[in-house]
Design a protein around this motif. Structure first.
Motif, PDB file in Angstrom:
ATOM      1  N   PHE A  12       0.836  -1.207   0.000  1.00  0.00           N
ATOM      2  CA  PHE A  12       0.000   0.000   0.000  1.00  0.00           C
ATOM      3  C   PHE A  12       0.867   1.251   0.000  1.00  0.00           C
ATOM      4  N   ILE A  13       1.935   1.251   0.828  1.00  0.00           N
ATOM      5  CA  ILE A  13       2.838   2.401   0.892  1.00  0.00           C
ATOM      6  C   ILE A  13       3.530   2.605  -0.439  1.00  0.00           C
ATOM      7  N   LEU A  14       3.928   1.491  -1.084  1.00  0.00           N
ATOM      8  CA  LEU A  14       4.598   1.571  -2.376  1.00  0.00           C
ATOM      9  C   LEU A  14       3.679   2.178  -3.430  1.00  0.00           C
ATOM     10  N   VAL A  15       2.419   1.717  -3.459  1.00  0.00           N
ATOM     11  CA  VAL A  15       1.457   2.271  -4.412  1.00  0.00           C
ATOM     12  C   VAL A  15       1.220   3.756  -4.140  1.00  0.00           C
ATOM     13  N   GLY A  16       1.092   4.098  -2.847  1.00  0.00           N
ATOM     14  CA  GLY A  16       0.883   5.499  -2.487  1.00  0.00           C
ATOM     15  C   GLY A  16       2.049   6.369  -2.897  1.00  0.00           C
ATOM     16  N   ALA A  17       3.270   5.872  -2.712  1.00  0.00           N
ATOM     17  CA  ALA A  17       4.455   6.630  -3.099  1.00  0.00           C
ATOM     18  C   ALA A  17       4.502   6.841  -4.604  1.00  0.00           C
ATOM     19  N   CYS A  18       4.148   5.808  -5.355  1.00  0.00           N
ATOM     20  CA  CYS A  18       4.122   5.931  -6.813  1.00  0.00           C
ATOM     21  C   CYS A  18       3.085   6.955  -7.262  1.00  0.00           C
ATOM     22  N   ALA A  19       1.912   6.906  -6.607  1.00  0.00           N
ATOM     23  CA  ALA A  19       0.847   7.864  -6.951  1.00  0.00           C
ATOM     24  C   ALA A  19       1.289   9.289  -6.669  1.00  0.00           C
ATOM     25  N   THR A  20       2.003   9.485  -5.543  1.00  0.00           N
ATOM     26  CA  THR A  20       2.483  10.816  -5.194  1.00  0.00           C
ATOM     27  C   THR A  20       3.482  11.323  -6.229  1.00  0.00           C
ATOM     28  N   LYS A  21       4.395  10.429  -6.657  1.00  0.00           N
ATOM     29  CA  LYS A  21       5.385  10.816  -7.666  1.00  0.00           C
ATOM     30  C   LYS A  21       4.702  11.190  -8.981  1.00  0.00           C
ATOM     31  N   LYS A  22       3.670  10.410  -9.357  1.00  0.00           N
ATOM     32  CA  LYS A  22       2.945  10.700 -10.589  1.00  0.00           C
ATOM     33  C   LYS A  22       2.245  12.046 -10.496  1.00  0.00           C
ATOM     34  N   HIS A  23       1.645  12.330  -9.334  1.00  0.00           N
ATOM     35  CA  HIS A  23       0.949  13.611  -9.143  1.00  0.00           C
ATOM     36  C   HIS A  23       1.941  14.765  -9.230  1.00  0.00           C
ATOM     37  N   PHE A  24       3.111  14.589  -8.598  1.00  0.00           N
ATOM     38  CA  PHE A  24       4.120  15.634  -8.623  1.00  0.00           C
ATOM     39  C   PHE A  24       4.597  15.881 -10.048  1.00  0.00           C
ATOM     40  N   ALA A  25       4.824  14.790 -10.777  1.00  0.00           N
ATOM     41  CA  ALA A  25       5.280  14.916 -12.163  1.00  0.00           C
ATOM     42  C   ALA A  25       4.247  15.637 -13.014  1.00  0.00           C
ATOM     43  N   LYS A  26       2.961  15.297 -12.810  1.00  0.00           N
ATOM     44  CA  LYS A  26       1.893  15.953 -13.558  1.00  0.00           C
ATOM     45  C   LYS A  26       1.835  17.439 -13.214  1.00  0.00           C
ATOM     46  N   SER A  27       1.979  17.764 -11.928  1.00  0.00           N
ATOM     47  CA  SER A  27       1.935  19.162 -11.507  1.00  0.00           C
ATOM     48  C   SER A  27       3.072  19.951 -12.142  1.00  0.00           C
ATOM     49  N   GLU A  28       4.269  19.384 -12.144  1.00  0.00           N
ATOM     50  CA  GLU A  28       5.403  20.053 -12.749  1.00  0.00           C
ATOM     51  C   GLU A  28       5.190  20.238 -14.250  1.00  0.00           C
ATOM     52  N   GLN A  29       4.602  19.226 -14.878  1.00  0.00           N
ATOM     53  CA  GLN A  29       4.342  19.311 -16.312  1.00  0.00           C
ATOM     54  C   GLN A  29       3.363  20.436 -16.619  1.00  0.00           C
ATOM     55  N   GLU A  30       2.310  20.552 -15.812  1.00  0.00           N
ATOM     56  CA  GLU A  30       1.318  21.598 -16.036  1.00  0.00           C
ATOM     57  C   GLU A  30       1.900  22.982 -15.756  1.00  0.00           C
ATOM     58  N   LYS A  31       2.723  23.089 -14.725  1.00  0.00           N
ATOM     59  CA  LYS A  31       3.364  24.370 -14.435  1.00  0.00           C
ATOM     60  C   LYS A  31       4.324  24.755 -15.562  1.00  0.00           C
ATOM     61  N   ARG A 244      -7.935  26.450  -5.274  1.00  0.00           N
ATOM     62  CA  ARG A 244      -9.252  25.983  -4.817  1.00  0.00           C
ATOM     63  C   ARG A 244     -10.276  25.958  -5.949  1.00  0.00           C
ATOM     64  N   LEU A 245     -10.175  26.931  -6.839  1.00  0.00           N
ATOM     65  CA  LEU A 245     -11.130  27.028  -7.942  1.00  0.00           C
ATOM     66  C   LEU A 245     -10.491  26.825  -9.304  1.00  0.00           C
ATOM     67  N   SER A 246      -9.177  27.042  -9.389  1.00  0.00           N
ATOM     68  CA  SER A 246      -8.506  26.936 -10.691  1.00  0.00           C
ATOM     69  C   SER A 246      -7.070  26.478 -10.510  1.00  0.00           C
ATOM     70  N   ASN A 247      -6.781  25.249 -10.900  1.00  0.00           N
ATOM     71  CA  ASN A 247      -5.397  24.790 -10.897  1.00  0.00           C
ATOM     72  C   ASN A 247      -4.552  25.607 -11.869  1.00  0.00           C
ATOM     73  N   ASP A 248      -5.175  26.074 -12.951  1.00  0.00           N
ATOM     74  CA  ASP A 248      -4.452  26.928 -13.903  1.00  0.00           C
ATOM     75  C   ASP A 248      -3.872  28.150 -13.194  1.00  0.00           C
ATOM     76  N   LEU A 249      -4.691  28.792 -12.375  1.00  0.00           N
ATOM     77  CA  LEU A 249      -4.240  29.978 -11.655  1.00  0.00           C
ATOM     78  C   LEU A 249      -3.071  29.631 -10.740  1.00  0.00           C
ATOM     79  N   HIS A 250      -3.164  28.513 -10.083  1.00  0.00           N
ATOM     80  CA  HIS A 250      -2.107  28.055  -9.180  1.00  0.00           C
ATOM     81  C   HIS A 250      -0.787  27.874  -9.936  1.00  0.00           C
ATOM     82  N   TYR A 251      -0.828  27.228 -11.088  1.00  0.00           N
ATOM     83  CA  TYR A 251       0.394  26.970 -11.849  1.00  0.00           C
ATOM     84  C   TYR A 251       0.955  28.260 -12.458  1.00  0.00           C
ATOM     85  N   ILE A 252       0.086  29.174 -12.854  1.00  0.00           N
ATOM     86  CA  ILE A 252       0.544  30.478 -13.340  1.00  0.00           C
ATOM     87  C   ILE A 252       1.313  31.206 -12.237  1.00  0.00           C
ATOM     88  N   SER A 253       0.729  31.223 -11.043  1.00  0.00           N
ATOM     89  CA  SER A 253       1.354  31.875  -9.899  1.00  0.00           C
ATOM     90  C   SER A 253       2.722  31.270  -9.596  1.00  0.00           C
TER      91      SER A 253
END
Length: 348
Positions: A12-31, A244-253
């Motif tokens: 479970f921890i391994l899956v959670g860690a992988c999911a976190t890495k994927k989320h971080f990678a996606k966030s960096e990609q969008e930014k 809270r309302l726009s991830n776009d705004l967050h990544y722009i900031s």
């Protein structure tokens, strides 16, 4: 604890860690997908936001002459005339028939015993998408006089007020040089924040431009000090509500910060279970509840919060300058990029 359970938890921890890495990678990609607009110009005009001018404005605005700027009082009237005179001197028009800078907020709308008040509004029209509006807001009031002591509110919210004046001047200078914003910028100084967010609520109930045309509100409330949590690292600013309302705004900031400023962006108070509930306690909230993306810029509370000791001599002016420049650069990006920030599919 059984071996089987340990094996399950490990997987479970391994899956959670992988999911976190994927989320971080996606966030960096969008930014990283955010394309910075006019990078050769942004800091040129940000540099017109200076420490001497911030200090000059604040030394007047948070002086005893303004008697703590309590809503509906003579001191608050002096404050709004100071703001109006600034915009007139800078030839920054009002959106209300060009020359009507006050939006009256009648005493019947305010708590009993409060006098008539007013918001102050100025703007720079957009060159390509004038009907789309970026609002930069701060509250002009403070808490007045208590037991004979004047509460000058240098940080709360003198710092946000003078930041807007300098941001407006920077946008005006860019416009005079042929680099005006593509979207309109509305400079909104609201009254009645300290007694319940009344001025911003009044504006959203009586908007000068349709709320549907407002693409974001950048709200500034206390950006001139350093809180106890950052004594050893003052190069920070709290951001509340940016995603809270726009991830776009967050990544722009974040992209603007990464490109020019390198602040530690502290999201501590953005947590939905934050016991301080700052997301609901300043003027941006009256825009957010209408599904308008917002960012609340904040330095955190300090020992002089809502005390007579919140005075100009306590302001960290180099930090106030840099934070103001960051907000200016974020507004520039929002005013000039091709698309406005999209709302999240599921809003918070």
């Amino acid at each position: 604890m059984t071996i089987k359970l340990l094996a399950f938890l490990s997987s479970f921890i391994l899956v959670g860690a992988c999911a976190t890495k994927k989320h971080f990678a996606k966030s960096e990609q969008e930014k990283n997908a955010v394309i910075i607009q006019d990078s050769a110009l942004v800091m040129k005009y940000a540099s017109t936001i200076t420490i001497p001018e911030l200090k000059s404005h604040l030394s007047i605005y948070a002086s005893n002459d303004f008697e703590g700027r309590a809503t509906g009082t003579p001191g608050q009237k002096k404050a709004v005339h100071y703001l109006k005179d600034f915009y007139q001197d800078e030839h920054i028009l009002s959106p209300i028939e060009d020359s009507i800078y006050f939006q009256p907020v009648p005493k019947a709308y305010l708590p009993e015993g409060t006098g008539d008040s007013e918001n102050v509004i100025a703007y720079i029209p957009g060159s390509e998408k004038p009907d789309e509006i970026v609002i930069i807001s701060a509250h002009l009031d403070h808490v007045g006089i208590t037991d004979g002591e004047i509460y000058n509110g240098a940080d709360d919210d003198g710092s946000g007020t003078v930041a807007i004046l300098e941001i407006a001047q920077a946008f005006k200078q860019a416009s005079l040089n042929g680099h005006g914003p593509k979207r309109s910028i509305l400079f909104l100084h609201v009254t009645g924040e300290e007694i319940g967010l009344f001025g911003s609520r009044y504006y959203t109930e009586h908007p000068v431009f349709p709320l549907a045309n407002t693409i974001t509100d950048l709200n500034i409330d206390m950006i001139g000090r350093v809180d106890e949590a950052h004594t050893n690292n003052p190069n920070y600013i709290y951001l509340i509500g940016s995603n809270r309302l726009s991830n776009d705004l967050h990544y722009i900031s974040e992209k603007v910060n990464d490109t020019y400023f390198k602040f530690e962006l502290d999201y501590t108070f953005n947590a939905e279970d934050d016991e301080n509930r700052f997301y609901y306690r300043s003027d941006h909230y009256n825009f957010a509840k209408h599904n308008i993306p917002i960012i609340f810029y904040f330095n955190g509370t300090h020992a002089d919060y809502h005390k007579a000791s919140d005075t100009v001599d306590k302001i960290n002016f180099p930090l106030l300058q840099k934070r103001t420049q960051y907000i200016f650069a974020t507004a520039w990006q929002l005013a000039n990029q091709p698309e406005k920030p999209a709302l999240n599919t599921v809003t918070k």
